[in-house]
Design a protein around this motif. Structure first.
Motif: not given
Length: 236
Positions: A14-17, A40-42, A52-53, A57-62
């Motif tokens: 849920q946190t990841r999503a 993103v964190a804010r 980061f857990n 990377t930001k690219e992986e997140l995108f």
């Protein structure tokens, strides 16, 4: 006692999503390069380390959740029906893939995704990495299929399945990518996405059939010229 394993896993998912949804919203608002992991964190109300857990990377997140195409061609080969040839399964997948990708341009979110990638050098570089990974996975799947003595094979007679698999993966995926890039602007200019998608699907079938015929002709000429020993098996 700690939380049950199942509950922890659900909470983590849920946190990841949540982080991914927040990040994708920010990227859509501001563009990829203008957003930081701290932003993103804010917005997600989590610690930077929490982001980061889940994403290195930001690219992986995108790209997270947006790249089933990386393993798709290899999965199509590995999950084909027992009597189906590897190249037939791959052709069916890729033809459907290009149709779906063109039709998806009707969706504003998908158009925005394509635009964001085009605008960011970092995203284009990461996408190239994903394309290379897709090619590697497909080459592995084809090599496995063409060295399986119990499988239905294609019409090519192979002396070196590994090399042929790598060349096939590189050539076929490059052709499909070129077709997609060539036809995207038509939809952006107002052409009917469904119609363009159907036409492109048929064109993909023709192009891939031509590539298969060319490879078959080349290998037959090599055998006729006596280049190397006769191979022990065929590939489809």
């Amino acid at each position: 006692m700690g939380e049950p394993t199942g509950h922890r896993a659900r909470k983590k998912a849920q946190t990841r999503a949540h982080v991914r949804a927040v990040a994708h919203g920010l990227f859509a608002e501001r563009g990829f390069d203008a957003v930081t992991i701290a932003d993103v964190a804010r917005r997600a109300d989590v610690a930077v380390q929490t982001v980061f857990n889940h994403f290195s990377t930001k690219e992986e997140l995108f790209f997270d959740g947006r790249t089933p195409w990386v393993s798709g061609p290899a999965d199509a080969v590995r999950r084909r029906a027992p009597a189906q040839c590897p190249l037939a399964a791959l052709t069916g997948y890729l033809s459907a893939f290009v149709r779906d990708r063109i039709v998806a341009l009707d969706d504003p979110a998908h158009r925005r995704h394509v635009r964001l990638v085009a605008e960011s050098a970092a995203l284009r570089a990461h996408e190239s990495h994903l394309v290379n990974e897709c090619e590697r996975l497909l080459a592995e799947a084809l090599a496995e299929a063409w060295t399986d003595p119990g499988a239905t094979h294609d019409g090519l007679v192979l002396e070196d399945p590994g090399t042929t698999a790598a060349l096939t993966a590189a050539t076929w995926l490059s052709a499909v990518r070129a077709l997609l890039l060539r036809h995207r602007p038509a939809v952006a200019s107002g052409a009917d996405a469904a119609q363009v998608g159907e036409e492109l699907g048929r064109l993909t079938d023709q192009v891939l059939a031509g590539l298969a015929e060319t490879a078959d002709h080349f290998l037959r000429r090599l055998r006729a010229a006596g280049a190397g020993p006769q191979p022990a098996h065929q590939a489809c």
